[in-house]
Design an enzyme around this catalytic site. Structure first.
Site, PDB file in Angstrom:
ATOM      1  N   LYS A 139      -0.581   9.495  28.717  1.00  0.00           N
ATOM      2  CA  LYS A 139       0.658   9.507  27.934  1.00  0.00           C
ATOM      3  C   LYS A 139       1.897   9.401  28.828  1.00  0.00           C
ATOM      4  O   LYS A 139       2.938   8.928  28.389  1.00  0.00           O
ATOM      5  CB  LYS A 139       0.710  10.731  27.034  1.00  0.00           C
TER       6      LYS A 139
HETATM    7  C1  LIG Z   1      -3.604  10.950  23.329  1.00  0.00           C
HETATM    8  C2  LIG Z   1      -4.905  10.847  24.060  1.00  0.00           C
HETATM    9  C3  LIG Z   1      -5.953  10.002  23.632  1.00  0.00           C
HETATM   10  C4  LIG Z   1      -5.854   9.178  22.358  1.00  0.00           C
HETATM   11  O1  LIG Z   1      -4.955   8.127  22.474  1.00  0.00           O
HETATM   12  P1  LIG Z   1      -4.386   7.378  21.153  1.00  0.00           P
HETATM   13  O2  LIG Z   1      -3.316   6.529  21.655  1.00  0.00           O
HETATM   14  O3  LIG Z   1      -3.928   8.472  20.242  1.00  0.00           O
HETATM   15  O4  LIG Z   1      -5.532   6.621  20.568  1.00  0.00           O
HETATM   16  C5  LIG Z   1      -7.102   9.925  24.402  1.00  0.00           C
HETATM   17  N1  LIG Z   1      -7.258  10.679  25.515  1.00  0.00           N
HETATM   18  C6  LIG Z   1      -6.295  11.511  25.955  1.00  0.00           C
HETATM   19  C7  LIG Z   1      -6.541  12.325  27.183  1.00  0.00           C
HETATM   20  C8  LIG Z   1      -5.087  11.627  25.256  1.00  0.00           C
HETATM   21  O5  LIG Z   1      -4.123  12.474  25.701  1.00  0.00           O
END
Ligand SMILES: *Cc1c(COP(=O)(O)O)cnc(C)c1O
Length: 469
Positions: free
Chosen positions: A113
C-alpha cells in the site's frame, strides 16, 4: 484526460477534481474516459527507464492537468532509494527460471500500500497548497491501510489524519508502527470495540454532511483513483524486468481483497502491456474467486467474513470490482447501475448465462483461485525449503494460486504484498522461527507511543476532531 462515473451520473472531471473525492456523486467510481494506448515505440522506450522515469511517463497520461514539471518533481520525490531501499524500487526476486516474486513491500510500512499511498501524500500536499485548502482524513484500520496512510501524510502541510483502530486488537508490531509516530498532524484514536465499530463511526461522521463540510473531512480508501494509477507503474516495471523484449508475454498473480491492486494490472493490460493472465488469488474469503470461476458475484455479510491469517484480504465486498465490470459491459453505465441495484437488493448478480462470462478470461485474461490457512503454511514452508526465501501470508496465497495457473514458457510474476515481519505468528507456525525484521525496526515495540483511547461513539470522535483542527 477526463473522468466519468461507472454509473453515468457525473459531469466529466479532471484528475485534480477527483483526487480528493471519494465515490462519484451518483455512487459510482471515477474512471478515465478511455485508456491511453501505448505504441510499440513508446513501450520500447519505457524498457530502459528508471522507476521514477517510468512512473512519470505513465502517470502524466492520467494526470494531464498537473503541469508536467510539477508532476515530475512529485514523482521524483516519491520513488527514492531513501524510501524504498533500492534504486529499482520494486525489484524482481527470481525463485527459479520463469518464476519471480516482485517486491512491493520495501516502503516504510512493509506492505504494497506504500507504493500508492506515498504518491498520494505528495499529490495531496501539492493540490491542497494550490487550492489554499486543508483536509482532515478520517479512516478506520485493522492494520495495513491506516499505517500506510499515516506514513504517507506525516508532516504534510494542510493534511491531518484521524485514524480509528480497535483498541488492543492489532498486533504489537502494527500497533507500534502506528502509535510510535509523534508527528503533530497524526492522531491515533484507539476505539473500545472491534474494527466494524470503527468503520461504523467513519460512516456516521461522513453521513453528517454539515460536520463533514465544516471540518473538511476526507478519506484515502482503496477506491481512490490516484492510488490505482500509481499501482499501474509496477506492472510495467515487473514486465520489463522479467522479459528481454516486448514480444514476450508474462502472467501476474495478485493477492486480492478489494480488487485495487489487480485493477491496476487490468489497466496496464488495457494500455497495451503484453500481459497474458491476471490471476486473482483470494483467501477463504473467496467472493472474487467465485465470480471469476462461475460468473456469480455474491457479496457476504460480516457474519460470513472469516478472520484469516492473511487478514488484509478478509473482505466480503470488493470495492474496486465495479471498475472492471464497467469495462466488461462495454462501458454501459445503465448496465452497471442495474447490476449494483441487484447487489443492493438481493446481494448478488449472476453473469453465468451471459455471453459476457466467456469474455472474462478470453478477452480480459482473468483467472482465479483460492488459498486456505493450510495452503499458506504449506506454501511458506515449501518456498523456504526450496528457495531459502521467507514470504508473508498474503504473498503465499498469491504464489499458491499462481502456481496452479502457471503455463509452460510464460514467466509468472507473483506480487509480494507484505513482508513476513508483519505476520510473525503465522511464520512461526509454519517455520518454527521468526521472520527477519528490516533494519531499524528491531525494537519498534519499545518506542514511546502516542494515542487516545475513546469509546465507540461517533459524537465523542467528532468532539475530538473539532477540538484538534
Ligand atoms: C490491501 C492488501 C491486499 C489486498 O489488496 P487489494 O488491492 O485490496 O486487492 C493484499 N495483501 C496485503 C498485505 C494488503 O495490505
Amino acid at each position: 484526460m477526463k473522468y466519468i462515473s461507472t454509473r453515468g451520473g457525473m459531469a466529466p472531471a479532471t484528475f485534480s477534481d477527483i483526487l480528493l473525492a471519494g465515490l462519484a456523486p451518483d455512487g459510482g467510481l471515477a474512471m478515465c474516459e478511455s485508456y491511453p494506448q501505448l505504441s510499440r515505440a513508446e513501450l520500447d522506450a519505457m524498457r530502459a527507464m528508471s522507476y521514477p522515469e517510468l512512473a512519470f511517463d505513465l502517470i502524466r497520461r492520467f494526470a494531464d492537468d498537473i503541469p508536467a514539471a510539477d508532476l515530475k518533481a512529485i514523482v521524483d520525490k516519491t520513488y527514492t532509494r531513501a524510501t524504498y531501499g533500492t534504486d529499482e524500487i520494486t525489484p524482481l526476486k527470481r525463485l527459479e527460471d520463469g518464476l519471480y516474486i516482485q517486491e512491493l513491500s520495501n516502503g516504510p510500512t512493509l506492505a504494497f500500500k506504500d507504493m500508492a499511498m506515498q504518491l498520494l501524500g505528495n499529490l495531496f500536499e501539492y493540490t491542497l497548497a494550490k487550492q489554499g485548502e486543508t483536509l482532515n482524513i478520517l479512516g478506520a484500520t485493522s492494520g495495513d491501510t491506516g499505517s500506510a496512510a499515516e506514513y504517507a501524510m506525516r508532516g504534510k502541510q494542510g493534511v491531518r489524519v484521524f485514524m480509528l483502530s480497535p483498541h488492543e486488537k492489532m498486533s504489537p508490531f502494527q500497533t507500534a508502527q502506528m502509535f510510535s509516530l509523534q508527528d503533530p498532524n497524526i492522531f491515533n484514536l484507539a476505539v473500545r470495540g472491534v474494527f466494524d465499530d470503527c468503520q461504523d463511526i467513519v460512516k456516521a461522521v461522513s453521513n453528517d454532511h454539515a460536520f463533514k463540510a465544516k471540518y473538511k473531512i476526507g478519506t484515502v480508501n482503496s477506491i481512490n483513483w490516484a492510488r490505482v494509477v500509481a499501482q499501474v507503474v509496477y506492472y510495467f516495471k515487473g514486465y520489463f524486468a522479467a522479459t528481454q523484449s516486448n514480444d514476450q508475454q508474462v502472467s501476474f498473480s495478485v493477492p486480492s481483497g478489494n480488487f485495487g491492486n489487480v485493477c491496476a494490472g487490468h489497466i496496464a493490460r488495457m494500455m497495451g502491456l503484453p500481459i497474458r493472465k491476471l490471476i486473482v488469488a483470494t483467501n477463504e474469503n473467496d467472493v472474487l474467486d467465485e465470480f471469476f470461476r462461475t460468473g456469480r458475484y455474491k457479496v457476504r455479510g460480516s457474519a460470513n467474513t472469516w478472520q484469516t491469517s492473511s487478514p488484509s484480504m478478509d473482505i466480503s465486498k470488493a470495492s474496486n470490482f465495479e471498475r472492471f465490470i464497467f469495462d466488461l459491459v462495454g462501458r454501459d453505465a445503465e448496465q452497471v447501475r442495474a447490476l449494483w441495484q441487484a447487489v443492493d437488493s438481493t446481494g448478488e448478480f449472476d453473469l453465468s448465462a451471459s455471453p459476457l462470462f466467456a469474455k472474462i478470461s478470453a478477452e480480459y485474461g482473468f483467472a482465479s483461485g483460492k488459498s486456505t490457512h493450510a495452503d499458506r503454511l504449506a506454501t511458506i514452508r515449501h518456498t523456504f525449503e526450496q528457495y531459502g526465501v521467507i514470504i508473508d501470508t498474503h504473498t503465499a496465497d498469491g504464489l499458491k494460486v499462481g502456481l496452479e495457473q502457471r503455463e509452460a514458457g510464460v514467466p509468472l510474476i507473483c506480487l509480494e504484498t507484505a513482508l513476513p515481519a508483519k505476520f510473525e505468528a503465522t511464520i512461526r507456525e509454519a517455520l518454527d522461527r521468526d521472520p527477519p525484521r528490516p533494519a531499524g525496526l528491531e525494537n519498534i515495540e519499545a518506542l514511546p507511543q502516542r494515542f487516545e483511547v475513546m469509546d465507540a461513539d461517533a459524537e465523542q470522535i467528532k468532539g475530538f476532531i473539532a477540538a484538534h483542527v
